[in-house]
Design an enzyme around this catalytic site. Structure first.
Site, short mmCIF file in Angstrom:
data_model
loop_
_atom_site.label_atom_id
_atom_site.label_comp_id
_atom_site.label_asym_id
_atom_site.label_seq_id
_atom_site.Cartn_x
_atom_site.Cartn_y
_atom_site.Cartn_z
N ARG A 243 -47.39 -21.86 -107.41
CA ARG A 243 -46.77 -21.21 -108.55
C ARG A 243 -45.36 -21.80 -108.71
O ARG A 243 -44.69 -22.09 -107.72
CB ARG A 243 -46.68 -19.69 -108.37
CG ARG A 243 -48.02 -18.99 -108.56
CD ARG A 243 -48.46 -19.01 -110.02
NE ARG A 243 -49.76 -18.39 -110.24
CZ ARG A 243 -50.91 -19.05 -110.28
NH1 ARG A 243 -50.94 -20.35 -110.08
NH2 ARG A 243 -52.04 -18.40 -110.52
N GLU A 272 -43.18 -21.88 -117.14
CA GLU A 272 -44.01 -22.79 -117.94
C GLU A 272 -44.56 -22.08 -119.17
O GLU A 272 -44.75 -20.85 -119.15
CB GLU A 272 -45.15 -23.37 -117.09
CG GLU A 272 -46.17 -22.41 -116.52
CD GLU A 272 -47.21 -23.14 -115.68
OE1 GLU A 272 -48.37 -23.14 -116.11
OE2 GLU A 272 -46.88 -23.67 -114.60
N HIS A 290 -50.28 -28.49 -115.23
CA HIS A 290 -51.08 -27.40 -114.65
C HIS A 290 -52.58 -27.73 -114.73
O HIS A 290 -53.37 -26.99 -115.32
CB HIS A 290 -50.78 -26.08 -115.35
CG HIS A 290 -51.06 -24.88 -114.50
ND1 HIS A 290 -50.34 -23.71 -114.58
CD2 HIS A 290 -51.99 -24.66 -113.52
CE1 HIS A 290 -50.80 -22.83 -113.71
NE2 HIS A 290 -51.82 -23.38 -113.06
#
Length: 324
Positions: A243, A272, A290
């Site tokens: 994360r 993000e 991601h």
């Protein structure tokens, strides 16, 4: 008997959306634009289940909306720090996630970033794409060898263990790990000949590569900060597929800019989709959008896991992946 009504917050793989249409009175997000807080509140008031993704902030304010109809939140993702779990529990909502099915693909991305950072792959591609590559020479873009080096894993759950297997058996890497929890099964440790470190600092001082595999939480926010970055080797690389907020952006930028560490590879970011602007100025960082679970097989499996969880719930059975 009418079908349960469910709301899906983002586009899911077509195969899974087709199953949703067959089984439920489903509202899909055809535009794939993230839903607003008010839209999420309305979904909780008008549907039996809300199916968000890890990028949908399901806050206390949203969860406490009055006159809720929804009884379950089926999160599309293994992480659930996007949901205020304490508030969900207070409101009597069941929350599920999708563990297990994305383990290998996320571990693949960790290894990809490790290799990209060590071998300066992002710099090399930019050189070729810009037309500035003039040909091979003995001193061009010298990186660091991966095979036989030491990999330190912060966290030692499913994804960390999968990364360790790929690194140890594929690249002959020595494995260190740190976890504040009870030790995992001994066979998992023995399989990769791993050594457990008593502290994060012990791990940082010995590792050539440090890979983050801890959950996002208030406790883990900025777990890697300026002080800890200074304890890494000057040639070491930091990899984060966990994360974004477990790493302090400003501290990492400073570490890379001033050469405290050799490089970094990130697939996740604090805040993000916003990316810390300083990262875009640096050559010694590899950046991915991601992609951890982004394979067709994995995303379909994640969607099916959500379907399994809500099907169990509506059948008045215990969902396999219940968080609260």
């Amino acid at each position: 008997m009418s079908k349960p009504k469910v709301v899906v917050t983002r586009r899911w793989p077509a195969e899974v959306e087709a199953k949703l249409k067959e089984l439920y009175d489903v509202t899909l997000n055809e535009t794939d634009v993230p839903m607003t807080a008010n839209a999420l509140k309305l979904a909780l008031q008008t549907a039996d289940a809300l199916l968000p993704t890890v990028t949908d902030p399901i806050t206390a304010d949203i969860l406490r909306v009055p006159d809720k109809r929804a009884r379950i939140i089926g999160n599309f993702g293994v992480g659930y720090n996007n949901i205020d779990i304490a508030s969900a529990k207070e409101e009597g909502l069941v929350v599920t996630n999708t563990p297990g099915v994305l383990t290998d693909c996320t571990a693949d991305i960790a290894m990809l970033l490790l290799l990209m950072s060590a071998r300066r792959a992002s710099e090399g591609e930019r050189l070729v794409r810009s037309g500035q590559w003039t040909g091979w020479c003995p001193t061009q873009l010298l990186g660091q060898k991966v095979t036989g080096k030491t990999l330190g894993l912060i966290g030692f759950g499913r994804i960390a263990q999968a990364t360790a297997r790929k690194a140890h058996h594929g690249f002959g890497m020595k494995i260190l790990f740190y976890t504040p929890r009870n030790a995992p099964a001994q066979d998992s440790i023995d399989d990769v000949q791993a050594t457990r470190c008593a502290t994060i600092e012990e791990l940082l001082s010995q590792a050539d590569f440090v890979s983050m595999h801890c959950p996002g939480s208030a406790e883990n926010r900025h777990l890697i900060n300026e002080q800890r970055l200074k304890q890494m080797r000057s040639s070491a690389h930091l990899i984060n597929t966990a994360r974004g907020d477990v790493v302090d952006n400003q501290a990492l930028y400073k570490a890379l800019k001033e050469g405290w560490i050799g490089g970094a590879g990130l697939d996740v970011y604090e805040g993000e989709p916003n990316v810390y602007p300083g990262f875009l100025e640096l050559d010694n960082i590899s950046l991915l959008p991601h992609l951890g679970s982004a394979s067709e097989e994995t995303r379909v499996a994640m969607g099916n896991r959500v379907l399994d969880n809500i099907a169990a719930f509506f059948a008045e059975q215990e969902p396999r992946d219940r968080v609260v």
